[in-house]
Design a protein around this motif. Structure first.
Motif, short mmCIF file in Angstrom:
data_model
loop_
_atom_site.label_atom_id
_atom_site.label_comp_id
_atom_site.label_asym_id
_atom_site.label_seq_id
_atom_site.Cartn_x
_atom_site.Cartn_y
_atom_site.Cartn_z
N ILE A 2 0.84 -1.18 0.00
CA ILE A 2 0.00 0.00 0.00
C ILE A 2 0.88 1.24 0.00
CG2 ILE A 2 -1.77 1.25 1.29
CD1 ILE A 2 -2.56 -1.47 2.50
N ALA A 3 0.55 2.23 -0.80
CA ALA A 3 1.36 3.44 -0.90
C ALA A 3 1.26 4.27 0.37
CB ALA A 3 0.89 4.27 -2.09
N ALA A 4 2.34 4.98 0.67
CA ALA A 4 2.38 5.84 1.85
C ALA A 4 1.64 7.14 1.58
CB ALA A 4 3.82 6.15 2.23
N PRO A 9 6.21 9.63 7.50
CA PRO A 9 7.43 8.85 7.59
C PRO A 9 7.11 7.36 7.45
CG PRO A 9 6.74 9.54 9.78
CD PRO A 9 5.79 10.18 8.78
N MET A 10 7.94 6.68 6.75
CA MET A 10 7.76 5.23 6.57
C MET A 10 8.31 4.53 7.81
SD MET A 10 6.28 5.00 3.63
CE MET A 10 6.53 3.39 2.93
N GLN A 11 7.57 3.56 8.32
CA GLN A 11 7.99 2.78 9.47
C GLN A 11 7.81 1.30 9.18
OE1 GLN A 11 6.66 3.76 13.42
NE2 GLN A 11 5.99 5.78 12.77
N ARG A 12 8.62 0.50 9.86
CA ARG A 12 8.51 -0.95 9.71
C ARG A 12 7.54 -1.48 10.78
NH1 ARG A 12 10.77 -4.52 6.61
NH2 ARG A 12 12.26 -2.99 5.86
N PHE A 32 5.31 0.66 6.08
CA PHE A 32 4.09 1.40 5.77
C PHE A 32 4.23 2.84 6.22
CE2 PHE A 32 2.76 -3.00 6.14
CZ PHE A 32 1.97 -3.15 5.01
N GLY A 33 3.40 3.70 5.67
CA GLY A 33 3.41 5.11 6.01
C GLY A 33 2.56 5.47 7.22
N VAL A 62 -4.50 -15.68 15.62
CA VAL A 62 -4.58 -14.23 15.71
C VAL A 62 -3.36 -13.63 15.02
CG1 VAL A 62 -4.64 -12.24 17.28
CG2 VAL A 62 -5.80 -14.35 17.91
N VAL A 63 -3.58 -12.62 14.18
CA VAL A 63 -2.49 -11.88 13.55
C VAL A 63 -2.33 -10.58 14.32
CG1 VAL A 63 -1.69 -10.73 11.45
CG2 VAL A 63 -2.99 -12.87 11.29
N LEU A 64 -1.14 -10.37 14.87
CA LEU A 64 -0.83 -9.14 15.60
C LEU A 64 -0.18 -8.15 14.65
CD1 LEU A 64 0.75 -10.73 18.80
CD2 LEU A 64 -1.61 -9.99 18.48
N VAL A 65 -0.35 -6.87 14.95
CA VAL A 65 0.36 -5.80 14.23
C VAL A 65 1.15 -5.05 15.28
CG1 VAL A 65 0.12 -3.77 12.76
CG2 VAL A 65 -1.57 -5.62 12.60
N VAL A 66 2.48 -5.03 15.10
CA VAL A 66 3.38 -4.46 16.10
C VAL A 66 4.30 -3.46 15.42
CG1 VAL A 66 5.17 -5.05 17.79
CG2 VAL A 66 3.31 -6.65 17.36
N ASP A 67 4.51 -2.29 16.04
CA ASP A 67 5.43 -1.32 15.44
C ASP A 67 6.87 -1.68 15.77
OD1 ASP A 67 5.99 -0.34 18.01
OD2 ASP A 67 4.84 1.50 17.75
N GLY A 68 7.81 -0.90 15.25
CA GLY A 68 9.22 -1.17 15.43
C GLY A 68 9.70 -1.09 16.87
#
Length: 81
Positions: A2-4, A9-12, A32-33, A62-68
């Motif tokens: 998906i485009a930012a 700022p782009m983050q992992r 992702f942005g 369960v799929v988790l979404v975790v920032d850097g």
């Protein structure tokens, strides 16, 4: 991918999966942005897993979404489709 959003700022973000009570880490992640875009991606991963004809809904995946930094952004329960 998906485009930012312009100027963001782009983050992992990482998408570890809990399956049958066991954590399957994601050491690669995706960039992702925004956290919202990462969450949408995580929801798509959960939907993809649930669409597998061999997926057993009893496994409680369960799929988790975790920032850097390791902060949980979202969690998506896999539902058999």
């Amino acid at each position: 991918m998906i485009a930012a959003v312009e100027g963001s700022p782009m983050q992992r973000y990482y998408f570890p999966i809990i399956h049958n009570g066991l954590l399957q880490p994601d050491s690669e992640g995706e960039v992702f942005g925004s956290a919202d875009l990462a969450s949408q991606y995580g929801a798509g991963v959960a939907q993809y897993i649930g669409s597998d004809p061999d997926y057993d809904p009893v496994s409680e995946t369960v799929v988790l979404v975790v920032d850097g930094e390791g902060t949980e952004i979202a969690r998506h329960v896999v539902v058999s489709v």
